[in-house]
Design a protein around this motif. Structure first.
Motif, mmCIF file in Angstrom:
data_model
loop_
_atom_site.group_PDB
_atom_site.id
_atom_site.type_symbol
_atom_site.label_atom_id
_atom_site.label_comp_id
_atom_site.label_asym_id
_atom_site.label_seq_id
_atom_site.Cartn_x
_atom_site.Cartn_y
_atom_site.Cartn_z
ATOM 1 N N PRO A 1 -41.074 -15.523 6.159
ATOM 2 C CA PRO A 1 -40.161 -15.961 5.099
ATOM 3 C C PRO A 1 -38.921 -16.670 5.647
ATOM 4 C CG PRO A 1 -40.013 -13.585 5.415
ATOM 5 C CD PRO A 1 -41.159 -14.059 6.257
ATOM 6 N N GLY A 2 -38.332 -17.476 4.802
ATOM 7 C CA GLY A 2 -37.101 -18.172 5.158
ATOM 8 C C GLY A 2 -37.032 -19.587 4.617
ATOM 9 N N PHE A 3 -38.180 -20.223 4.529
ATOM 10 C CA PHE A 3 -38.187 -21.629 4.127
ATOM 11 C C PHE A 3 -39.405 -21.936 3.257
ATOM 12 C CE2 PHE A 3 -36.115 -21.081 8.177
ATOM 13 C CZ PHE A 3 -34.889 -21.702 7.960
ATOM 14 N N GLY A 4 -39.233 -22.891 2.359
ATOM 15 C CA GLY A 4 -40.361 -23.391 1.589
ATOM 16 C C GLY A 4 -41.134 -24.411 2.415
ATOM 17 N N GLY A 5 -42.303 -24.764 1.958
ATOM 18 C CA GLY A 5 -43.058 -25.857 2.563
ATOM 19 C C GLY A 5 -43.692 -25.550 3.897
ATOM 20 N N GLN A 6 -43.874 -24.270 4.242
ATOM 21 C CA GLN A 6 -44.536 -23.938 5.514
ATOM 22 C C GLN A 6 -46.049 -23.831 5.309
ATOM 23 O OE1 GLN A 6 -42.329 -20.976 8.104
ATOM 24 N NE2 GLN A 6 -41.591 -20.317 6.084
ATOM 25 N N LYS A 7 -46.748 -23.762 6.446
ATOM 26 C CA LYS A 7 -48.208 -23.738 6.427
ATOM 27 C C LYS A 7 -48.720 -22.295 6.284
ATOM 28 C CE LYS A 7 -51.888 -25.832 9.180
ATOM 29 N NZ LYS A 7 -52.731 -24.656 9.095
ATOM 30 N N PHE A 8 -49.649 -22.104 5.394
ATOM 31 C CA PHE A 8 -50.334 -20.822 5.172
ATOM 32 C C PHE A 8 -50.936 -20.320 6.489
ATOM 33 C CE2 PHE A 8 -54.151 -18.438 3.999
ATOM 34 C CZ PHE A 8 -53.737 -17.664 2.930
ATOM 35 N N ILE A 9 -50.699 -19.056 6.826
ATOM 36 C CA ILE A 9 -51.262 -18.477 8.058
ATOM 37 C C ILE A 9 -52.699 -18.032 7.763
ATOM 38 C CG2 ILE A 9 -51.058 -16.578 9.720
ATOM 39 C CD1 ILE A 9 -47.979 -16.634 9.150
ATOM 40 N N PRO A 10 -53.696 -18.699 8.375
ATOM 41 C CA PRO A 10 -55.090 -18.471 7.962
ATOM 42 C C PRO A 10 -55.549 -17.011 8.029
ATOM 43 C CG PRO A 10 -54.938 -20.345 9.463
ATOM 44 C CD PRO A 10 -53.577 -19.732 9.418
ATOM 45 N N MET B 1 -34.977 -11.321 0.202
ATOM 46 C CA MET B 1 -35.107 -11.430 1.657
ATOM 47 C C MET B 1 -33.729 -11.181 2.241
ATOM 48 S SD MET B 1 -37.637 -14.673 1.563
ATOM 49 C CE MET B 1 -37.171 -14.983 -0.130
ATOM 50 N N VAL B 2 -33.322 -9.919 2.168
ATOM 51 C CA VAL B 2 -31.951 -9.541 2.516
ATOM 52 C C VAL B 2 -31.972 -8.192 3.221
ATOM 53 C CG1 VAL B 2 -31.040 -10.714 0.460
ATOM 54 C CG2 VAL B 2 -31.517 -8.275 0.340
ATOM 55 N N VAL B 3 -30.956 -7.935 4.021
ATOM 56 C CA VAL B 3 -30.766 -6.584 4.551
ATOM 57 C C VAL B 3 -30.013 -5.780 3.493
ATOM 58 C CG1 VAL B 3 -30.775 -7.360 6.957
ATOM 59 C CG2 VAL B 3 -28.593 -7.188 5.737
ATOM 60 N N GLU B 4 -30.136 -4.476 3.549
ATOM 61 C CA GLU B 4 -29.488 -3.573 2.580
ATOM 62 C C GLU B 4 -29.714 -4.031 1.133
ATOM 63 O OE1 GLU B 4 -25.452 -3.261 3.956
ATOM 64 O OE2 GLU B 4 -26.112 -2.530 5.907
ATOM 65 N N PRO B 5 -30.965 -4.183 0.744
ATOM 66 C CA PRO B 5 -31.254 -4.723 -0.589
ATOM 67 C C PRO B 5 -30.633 -3.912 -1.723
ATOM 68 C CG PRO B 5 -33.230 -3.748 0.392
ATOM 69 C CD PRO B 5 -32.210 -3.832 1.475
ATOM 70 N N GLU B 6 -30.487 -2.598 -1.502
ATOM 71 C CA GLU B 6 -29.988 -1.747 -2.583
ATOM 72 C C GLU B 6 -28.589 -2.146 -3.061
ATOM 73 O OE1 GLU B 6 -30.735 -0.860 0.461
ATOM 74 O OE2 GLU B 6 -29.012 0.178 1.352
ATOM 75 N N SER B 7 -27.844 -2.849 -2.219
ATOM 76 C CA SER B 7 -26.493 -3.222 -2.638
ATOM 77 C C SER B 7 -26.515 -4.331 -3.703
ATOM 78 C CB SER B 7 -25.631 -3.619 -1.440
ATOM 79 O OG SER B 7 -26.265 -4.638 -0.726
ATOM 80 N N TYR B 8 -27.696 -4.910 -3.960
ATOM 81 C CA TYR B 8 -27.796 -5.966 -4.979
ATOM 82 C C TYR B 8 -28.472 -5.487 -6.269
ATOM 83 C CZ TYR B 8 -26.996 -8.901 -0.860
ATOM 84 O OH TYR B 8 -26.486 -9.468 0.285
ATOM 85 N N PHE B 9 -29.033 -4.275 -6.256
ATOM 86 C CA PHE B 9 -29.882 -3.857 -7.382
ATOM 87 C C PHE B 9 -29.148 -3.920 -8.722
ATOM 88 C CE2 PHE B 9 -32.829 -0.848 -4.707
ATOM 89 C CZ PHE B 9 -33.398 -1.959 -4.102
ATOM 90 N N HIS C 1 -40.407 -17.472 -9.722
ATOM 91 C CA HIS C 1 -40.135 -16.739 -8.483
ATOM 92 C C HIS C 1 -38.780 -17.193 -7.943
ATOM 93 C CE1 HIS C 1 -41.480 -14.566 -4.840
ATOM 94 N NE2 HIS C 1 -40.914 -15.537 -4.144
ATOM 95 N N VAL C 2 -37.900 -16.225 -7.685
ATOM 96 C CA VAL C 2 -36.525 -16.536 -7.286
ATOM 97 C C VAL C 2 -36.280 -15.950 -5.901
ATOM 98 C CG1 VAL C 2 -34.101 -16.346 -7.965
ATOM 99 C CG2 VAL C 2 -35.869 -16.367 -9.745
ATOM 100 N N ASP C 3 -36.089 -16.820 -4.908
ATOM 101 C CA ASP C 3 -35.983 -16.405 -3.514
ATOM 102 C C ASP C 3 -34.526 -16.202 -3.112
ATOM 103 O OD1 ASP C 3 -38.709 -16.380 -2.426
ATOM 104 O OD2 ASP C 3 -38.724 -18.500 -2.984
ATOM 105 N N VAL C 4 -34.153 -14.941 -2.948
ATOM 106 C CA VAL C 4 -32.791 -14.616 -2.518
ATOM 107 C C VAL C 4 -32.797 -14.381 -1.015
ATOM 108 C CG1 VAL C 4 -30.904 -12.970 -2.748
ATOM 109 C CG2 VAL C 4 -32.280 -13.566 -4.764
ATOM 110 N N MET C 5 -32.034 -15.189 -0.280
ATOM 111 C CA MET C 5 -31.965 -15.065 1.187
ATOM 112 C C MET C 5 -30.504 -14.918 1.601
ATOM 113 S SD MET C 5 -34.598 -18.072 2.320
ATOM 114 C CE MET C 5 -36.138 -18.351 1.442
ATOM 115 N N ASP C 6 -30.271 -14.031 2.573
ATOM 116 C CA ASP C 6 -28.880 -13.699 2.916
ATOM 117 C C ASP C 6 -28.418 -14.240 4.260
ATOM 118 O OD1 ASP C 6 -30.299 -12.096 4.652
ATOM 119 O OD2 ASP C 6 -29.258 -10.233 4.128
#
Ligand code: DX5
Ligand code: ZN
Length: 221
Positions: free
Chosen positions: A141-150, A68-76, A33-38
């Protein structure tokens, strides 16, 4: 459907990226899993095509790219050339969601759509025919290591019903705070694909952790 474990490279040691990828592959990961954030859609900045292409050269595993980006189509185009297998875009960032999903498939990738915890499932109800993967975020979304929302559990259950009623074969993926304490509950209500960052990469024995998570997905009640 067989369950899949997708370690998130966000929590990998990038000084030893090749080794980390090899450890995941040898450890039985199904996808990476590859997390792309802008830094715009989410308050964090990670990586783009260059890193996807680097990871592509290091492994044959499918690359599950989460935009996790705005205007995702510009990266396709760039991400397809770099070797993405699946591209998952956020419904919140895609005003022309149906067209954008069709475009991902046209490029030869699998098309995924993601929903933030606060976004209702109804946002994707009308595009299920264009979707190979539905990602229900179980953290913001935004960071790893957060707590699961029950209360995500209820949403995953409803997502399962929605996909079944639409006779969709799409994967139902969950992402955020997935670990030994949360994975079985998510599986029980119908998730089949599990992203795990912190749990996998903070473990002393990475392969053992992937195996433990997988075992927990197989104990179906
Ligand atoms: C969160 C990312 C996740 C993250 C998951 O914004 O989309 O993929 O890496 O990390 P953990 O498993 O540590 O919550
Ligand atoms: Zn992700």
């Amino acid at each position: 459907m067989t369950t899949k474990i997708a370690p998130s490279l966000l929590s990998a040691d990038f000084a030893r990226l090749a080794e980390e990828v090899a450890r995941c592959e040898a450890g039985g990961a199904d996808w990476l899993h590859v997390d792309v954030m802008d830094g715009r859609f989410v308050p964090n900045l990670t990586f783009g095509a260059k890193v996807i292409e680097t990871v592509r050269r290091l492994t044959k595993l499918p690359l599950d790219v989460h935009l996790m980006v705005v205007e995702p189509e510009s990266y396709f185009d760039d991400f397809t050339k770099a070797g993405a297998t699946t591209m998952t875009i956020h419904a919140e960032a895609a005003p022309h969601l149906q067209r954008q999903l069709v475009r991902i498939r046209e490029l030869g990738c699998k098309a995924g759509v993601a929903l933030n915890p606060g976004t209702p499932l109804a946002m994707v109800e009308d595009v299920l025919a264009d979707v190979d993967l539905l990602l229900v975020m179980t953290v913001n979304p935004g960071f790893g290591g957060q707590k699961f929302i029950p209360h995500s559990i209820d949403k995953i259950a409803r997502a399962r019903r929605m996909l079944d009623e639409a006779r969709s074969g799409a994967a139902l993926e969950v992402d955020g705070g997935i670990n030994r304490d949360t994975i079985a509950a998510a599986r029980k209500v119908g998730a089949d694909t599990f992203v795990a960052g912190h749990a996998v990469f903070s473990a002393k024995d990475l392969a053992g952790e992937i195996a433990a998570l997988r075992r927990l997905t197989m104990e179906r009640a």
